[in-house]
Design an enzyme around this catalytic site. Structure first.
Site, PDB file in Angstrom:
ATOM      1  CG  ASP A 191      -1.759   1.507   1.151  1.00 23.85           C
ATOM      2  OD1 ASP A 191      -3.039   1.108   0.539  1.00 23.85           O
ATOM      3  OD2 ASP A 191      -1.733   2.399   1.927  1.00 23.85           O
TER       4      ASP A 191
ATOM      5  CD  GLU B 152      -4.468   0.848  -3.444  1.00 22.74           C
ATOM      6  OE1 GLU B 152      -5.752   0.909  -3.198  1.00 22.74           O
ATOM      7  OE2 GLU B 152      -3.539   1.507  -2.968  1.00 22.74           O
TER       8      GLU B 152
ATOM      9  CB  CYS C 170     -12.932  -6.785   7.567  1.00 26.27           C
ATOM     10  SG  CYS C 170     -12.309  -7.521   8.837  1.00 26.27           S
TER      11      CYS C 170
ATOM     12  CB  CYS D 143     -14.400 -11.271   8.610  1.00 26.46           C
ATOM     13  SG  CYS D 143     -15.289  -9.508   8.503  1.00 26.46           S
TER      14      CYS D 143
ATOM     15  CB  CYS E  50     -14.208  -5.269  10.950  1.00 26.63           C
ATOM     16  SG  CYS E  50     -15.541  -6.365  10.223  1.00 26.63           S
TER      17      CYS E  50
ATOM     18  CB  CYS F 177     -14.801 -10.092  12.438  1.00 28.05           C
ATOM     19  SG  CYS F 177     -13.491  -9.098  11.806  1.00 28.05           S
TER      20      CYS F 177
ATOM     21  CG  ASP G   5      -1.793   3.273   5.253  1.00 32.37           C
ATOM     22  OD1 ASP G   5      -2.950   3.733   4.703  1.00 32.37           O
ATOM     23  OD2 ASP G   5      -1.013   4.266   5.811  1.00 32.37           O
TER      24      ASP G   5
END
Ligand SMILES: [Zn+2]
Length: 261
Positions: A37, A121, A174, A177, A193, A196, A203
């Site tokens: 990232d 990305e 997330c 999960c 999240c 969860c 990041d």
């Protein structure tokens, strides 16, 4: 020869025989896939949990860039002062670009030699970059440069580059999960999240999500890598999948496209 921001550049072509490591065996010492990232405050956060700081002096150059930019915009159009300030601004721009590129080279060499697959990305989607326009420009330039460097370095070192789909929500998903947190805002530095309860650095969460795009499909990645090697000559090593064509965790049979920036 060319001249940019007061510096001369001479370019020449050198032919080098470079041995490409053959197949996965050459990469056995590599540590699996890694998600990257890229940021503004830090150069990058890796899915391994490591934060790569910005190169030394970059913060100081960015401050000078802001000052020079303001001075330029205050000067009178057509004046000698404006020309001088434009030259100074261009020079600092070049310094910032050089410092950042240097940091990115060290990063991409390390990634391409230490990991068998590197997941990055696509260029930032509008709105997902914190801070202002300047930060956005720096970040986008960095992203394009990282992809350019990784494209050829992965073919040098026998690793592979995977570019995540442009619309993959790496920040809002997330990493624990797979649930989504659509309410995550640009200023949230921490991902929480709602499903969860995972609390994780924003990041790092994005980097882990990127890694997990390929983590569960090692065999397909090897196949994709074979394709990389075939098209290596044209430098087209970036892989993309069509939006929605494959669930997260699969690279699909993505044929290489000319997506290298
Ligand atoms: Zn979760």
């Amino acid at each position: 020869m060319s001249r940019a921001a007061g510096r001369w550049f001479v370019s020449f072509t050198v032919e080098v025989e470079r041995e490409v490591p053959a197949g996965p065996s050459a990469r056995q010492c590599a540590i699996g896939p890694v998600g990257v990232d890229l940021g503004v405050k830090h150069l990058a956060v890796l899915s391994t949990g490591e934060t790569i700081p910005n190169p030394k002096h970059l913060a100081a150059s960015l401050r000078r860039l802001r000052t020079a930019s303001r001075a330029y915009s205050r000067s009178k159009p057509g004046s000698a002062a404006r020309r001088a300030r434009a030259a100074r601004l261009a020079k600092i721009h070049a310094q910032v670009a050089n410092q950042r590129r240097d940091g990115l080279h060290k990063l991409t060499t390390r990634l391409a030699t230490a990991h068998n697959v590197i997941v990055v990305e696509d260029l930032h989607v509008a709105g997902m970059v914190r801070n202002r326009r300047l930060a956005r420009a720096v970040s986008d330039t960095g992203m394009a440069e990282v992809r350019r460097q990784l494209a050829y370095k992965t073919s040098w070192y026998g690793s592979a580059l995977h570019v995540a789909d442009r619309w993959y929500p790496s920040s809002k998903t997330c990493s624990g999960c797979g649930g989504r947190n659509p309410s995550l805002t640009l200023s949230d530095r921490t991902f929480t999240c709602p499903s969860c309860g995972l609390v994780i650095d924003r990041d790092l969460n994005a980097a882990v999500n990127l890694r997990d795009l390929v983590a569960g499909s090692a065999s397909e990645t090897v196949n994709a890598r074979g394709a990389d090697h075939k098209t290596r000559v044209s430098g087209q090593v970036a892989m993309k999948r069509e939006p929605g064509s494959a669930p997260a965790g699969q690279t699909g049979s993505a044929a290489p496209q000319g997506a290298a920036a």
